[in-house]
Design a protein around this motif. Structure first.
Motif, mmCIF file in Angstrom:
data_model
loop_
_atom_site.group_PDB
_atom_site.id
_atom_site.type_symbol
_atom_site.label_atom_id
_atom_site.label_comp_id
_atom_site.label_asym_id
_atom_site.label_seq_id
_atom_site.Cartn_x
_atom_site.Cartn_y
_atom_site.Cartn_z
ATOM 1 N N GLU A 70 27.192 -22.016 22.076
ATOM 2 C CA GLU A 70 28.394 -22.699 21.614
ATOM 3 C C GLU A 70 29.195 -23.260 22.782
ATOM 4 O O GLU A 70 29.724 -24.375 22.709
ATOM 5 N N LYS A 71 29.253 -22.508 23.882
ATOM 6 C CA LYS A 71 29.973 -22.978 25.069
ATOM 7 C C LYS A 71 29.287 -24.204 25.662
ATOM 8 O O LYS A 71 29.939 -25.175 26.054
ATOM 9 N N ASN A 72 27.951 -24.155 25.719
ATOM 10 C CA ASN A 72 27.204 -25.290 26.271
ATOM 11 C C ASN A 72 27.405 -26.563 25.452
ATOM 12 O O ASN A 72 27.455 -27.670 25.994
ATOM 13 N N LEU A 73 27.500 -26.399 24.138
ATOM 14 C CA LEU A 73 27.654 -27.557 23.253
ATOM 15 C C LEU A 73 29.116 -27.923 23.008
ATOM 16 O O LEU A 73 29.410 -28.993 22.462
ATOM 17 N N GLY A 74 30.009 -27.028 23.379
ATOM 18 C CA GLY A 74 31.433 -27.313 23.269
ATOM 19 C C GLY A 74 31.967 -27.298 21.854
ATOM 20 O O GLY A 74 32.949 -27.986 21.537
ATOM 21 N N THR A 75 31.332 -26.504 20.981
ATOM 22 C CA THR A 75 31.793 -26.451 19.596
ATOM 23 C C THR A 75 31.342 -25.160 18.932
ATOM 24 O O THR A 75 30.377 -24.522 19.377
ATOM 25 N N LEU A 98 14.226 -9.927 16.753
ATOM 26 C CA LEU A 98 13.996 -10.437 18.114
ATOM 27 C C LEU A 98 13.792 -9.331 19.143
ATOM 28 O O LEU A 98 13.562 -9.618 20.316
ATOM 29 N N HIS A 99 13.921 -8.058 18.684
ATOM 30 C CA HIS A 99 13.814 -6.906 19.595
ATOM 31 C C HIS A 99 14.866 -6.988 20.701
ATOM 32 O O HIS A 99 14.587 -6.794 21.881
ATOM 33 N N MET A 100 16.094 -7.314 20.266
ATOM 34 C CA MET A 100 17.221 -7.395 21.179
ATOM 35 C C MET A 100 18.348 -6.527 20.630
ATOM 36 O O MET A 100 18.301 -6.084 19.478
ATOM 37 N N THR A 101 19.362 -6.284 21.442
ATOM 38 C CA THR A 101 20.539 -5.588 20.947
ATOM 39 C C THR A 101 21.472 -6.608 20.297
ATOM 40 O O THR A 101 21.420 -7.807 20.615
ATOM 41 N N GLN A 102 22.314 -6.134 19.384
ATOM 42 C CA GLN A 102 23.237 -7.039 18.724
ATOM 43 C C GLN A 102 24.197 -7.705 19.715
ATOM 44 O O GLN A 102 24.440 -8.917 19.606
ATOM 45 N N PRO A 103 24.755 -6.965 20.689
ATOM 46 C CA PRO A 103 25.636 -7.624 21.667
ATOM 47 C C PRO A 103 24.920 -8.742 22.433
ATOM 48 O O PRO A 103 25.531 -9.767 22.740
ATOM 49 N N SER A 104 23.631 -8.557 22.732
ATOM 50 C CA SER A 104 22.882 -9.595 23.448
ATOM 51 C C SER A 104 22.736 -10.850 22.597
ATOM 52 O O SER A 104 22.852 -11.976 23.102
ATOM 53 N N VAL A 105 22.469 -10.649 21.316
ATOM 54 C CA VAL A 105 22.351 -11.796 20.404
ATOM 55 C C VAL A 105 23.677 -12.541 20.328
ATOM 56 O O VAL A 105 23.722 -13.771 20.414
ATOM 57 N N SER A 106 24.779 -11.803 20.178
ATOM 58 C CA SER A 106 26.111 -12.419 20.125
ATOM 59 C C SER A 106 26.397 -13.203 21.394
ATOM 60 O O SER A 106 26.948 -14.313 21.347
ATOM 61 N N GLN A 107 26.003 -12.641 22.533
ATOM 62 C CA GLN A 107 26.230 -13.317 23.811
ATOM 63 C C GLN A 107 25.449 -14.629 23.894
ATOM 64 O O GLN A 107 25.959 -15.646 24.368
ATOM 65 N N GLN A 108 24.187 -14.614 23.398
ATOM 66 C CA GLN A 108 23.363 -15.829 23.420
ATOM 67 C C GLN A 108 23.994 -16.930 22.570
ATOM 68 O O GLN A 108 23.995 -18.100 22.958
ATOM 69 N N ILE A 109 24.526 -16.570 21.408
ATOM 70 C CA ILE A 109 25.171 -17.549 20.543
ATOM 71 C C ILE A 109 26.424 -18.101 21.211
ATOM 72 O O ILE A 109 26.698 -19.314 21.158
ATOM 73 N N GLN A 110 27.186 -17.241 21.850
ATOM 74 C CA GLN A 110 28.402 -17.682 22.540
ATOM 75 C C GLN A 110 28.063 -18.665 23.671
ATOM 76 O O GLN A 110 28.764 -19.664 23.872
ATOM 77 N N ILE A 111 26.995 -18.386 24.386
ATOM 78 C CA ILE A 111 26.572 -19.290 25.476
ATOM 79 C C ILE A 111 26.174 -20.655 24.907
ATOM 80 O O ILE A 111 26.549 -21.700 25.456
ATOM 81 N N VAL A 171 26.820 -14.595 8.261
ATOM 82 C CA VAL A 171 27.277 -15.762 9.005
ATOM 83 C C VAL A 171 26.894 -17.008 8.222
ATOM 84 O O VAL A 171 25.937 -17.001 7.445
ATOM 85 N N GLU A 172 27.642 -18.072 8.415
ATOM 86 C CA GLU A 172 27.305 -19.351 7.791
ATOM 87 C C GLU A 172 27.530 -20.472 8.795
ATOM 88 O O GLU A 172 28.329 -20.355 9.725
ATOM 89 N N LEU A 173 26.800 -21.548 8.603
ATOM 90 C CA LEU A 173 26.847 -22.673 9.531
ATOM 91 C C LEU A 173 28.110 -23.506 9.363
ATOM 92 O O LEU A 173 28.564 -23.750 8.239
ATOM 93 N N THR A 174 28.651 -23.962 10.489
ATOM 94 C CA THR A 174 29.667 -25.007 10.457
ATOM 95 C C THR A 174 28.941 -26.343 10.322
ATOM 96 O O THR A 174 27.710 -26.400 10.335
ATOM 97 N N LYS A 175 29.680 -27.434 10.214
ATOM 98 C CA LYS A 175 29.055 -28.752 10.147
ATOM 99 C C LYS A 175 28.251 -29.029 11.422
ATOM 100 O O LYS A 175 27.129 -29.554 11.371
ATOM 101 N N ALA A 176 28.833 -28.657 12.571
ATOM 102 C CA ALA A 176 28.111 -28.827 13.835
ATOM 103 C C ALA A 176 26.876 -27.930 13.864
ATOM 104 O O ALA A 176 25.808 -28.325 14.364
ATOM 105 N N GLY A 177 27.019 -26.729 13.303
ATOM 106 C CA GLY A 177 25.898 -25.796 13.258
ATOM 107 C C GLY A 177 24.746 -26.333 12.439
ATOM 108 O O GLY A 177 23.573 -26.129 12.786
ATOM 109 N N GLU A 178 25.057 -27.038 11.335
ATOM 110 C CA GLU A 178 24.002 -27.632 10.508
ATOM 111 C C GLU A 178 23.191 -28.650 11.299
ATOM 112 O O GLU A 178 21.960 -28.707 11.191
#
Length: 296
Positions: free
Chosen positions: A39-44, A24-37, A54-61
């Motif tokens: 997850e926060k938006n979806l509440g799970t 994605l031509h991004m830094t690893q911390p930026s990618v982690s931050q996007q995933i955290q956002i 990494v592996e998917l949770t049921k919600a992730g699937e």
């Protein structure tokens, strides 16, 4: 389109934050931050993380499945909008079952090249089941198959009819009979297509309709091979009139006179829903329709 979903898809498919960040031509911390956002938006929690993968949770699937659908629809939307602004052009992925693909499609493609030179066809030939599956999985844009195929996610349109006959080589003993009985047919070796083929489906329907129980079946995966075997006297077969035009002219194959034959079947076009058809798909389908109108 939501950038968070694109990042999430890349992490899931690369199974690693570092590889996703590189792609994605991004830094690893930026990618982690996007995933955290996300997850926060979806509440799970969507991903279980380890040092190596990494592996998917049921919600992730669930989110991954819908994210792929959303991105696919976005790409299709962009294609269709761009399509409105231009003439038919670009790559057109076509799938066809053997009878149509080998005996009709070349004529359609020649006309396509003449009238729409900017459309670049890519052709996949397979049996009816394989072509229908390719439409469902978006590996092709349009499929033409023998018979009919019903699925809630596929639009089907019948474009032509086809006649099938029981055929033998001209030197076969049955070719001398004015009319052939069911008992005679049952004693013969039948050369048939493989399971999943539209022609095999039609053959099985013939057996059921005429109450034929053949003693011997030989299965081949090619109509051309079947024709050569019939010409050589190996057995008899049930084939489309379209496939034996040259053999009839050369007088190497004979249509047996059997009560209840010939039997008609349909050729059908399979696509995604009509509203998702590109201009290239539309002109291709129109060429098929025009071809059969001229055959009448």
């Amino acid at each position: 389109m939501d950038h968070l979903l694109l990042v999430f898809i890349e992490v899931v498919e690369k199974k690693n934050f570092s590889r996703a960040a590189e792609e994605l031509h991004m830094t690893q911390p930026s990618v982690s931050q996007q995933i955290q956002i996300l997850e926060k938006n979806l509440g799970t929690k969507l991903l279980n993380r380890t040092n190596k993968f990494v592996e998917l949770t049921k919600a992730g699937e669930i989110v991954y499945s819908h994210a792929k659908e959303i991105t696919g629809l976005y790409k299709r939307m962009s294609t269709l909008v761009d399509d409105l602004m231009h003439e038919a052009n670009g790559l057109l992925k076509i799938g066809a079952s053997y009878t149509f693909g080998e005996y009709v499609l070349p004529h359609i493609l020649a006309n396509l090249k003449l009238k729409f030179p900017n459309v670049i066809p890519s052709v996949q030939i397979g049996n009816t089941r394989e072509i229908a599956q390719a439409v469902l999985t978006h590996h092709i844009d349009v499929g033409i198959v023998e018979g009919e195929y019903v699925h809630q996610n596929v639009f089907m349109e019948t474009v032509a009819t086809d006649e099938l006959y029981i055929m033998a080589g001209v030197n076969h003993s049955l070719s001398k009979n004015k009319e052939v009985t069911i008992e005679q047919l049952e004693r013969e070796t039948w050369i048939v297509r493989e399971e999943g083929s539209g022609t095999r489906e039609a053959t099985d329907r013939l057996f059921e309709t005429l109450n034929i129980s053949p003693t011997t079946l030989v299965e081949f995966g090619s109509t051309q091979l079947i024709k050569e075997a019939v010409e050589a006297g190996l057995g008899i077969s049930y084939l489309s009139d379209l496939t034996v035009k040259k053999e009839k002219l050369l007088n190497t194959i004979f249509m047996l006179n059997v009560e209840g034959t010939p039997i008609k079947r349909n050729f059908s076009i399979l696509t995604e829903p009509v509203q998702l058809q590109t201009k290239s798909m539309q002109v291709f389908i129109e060429l098929i329709q025009d071809f059969y109108k001229k055959q009448k």
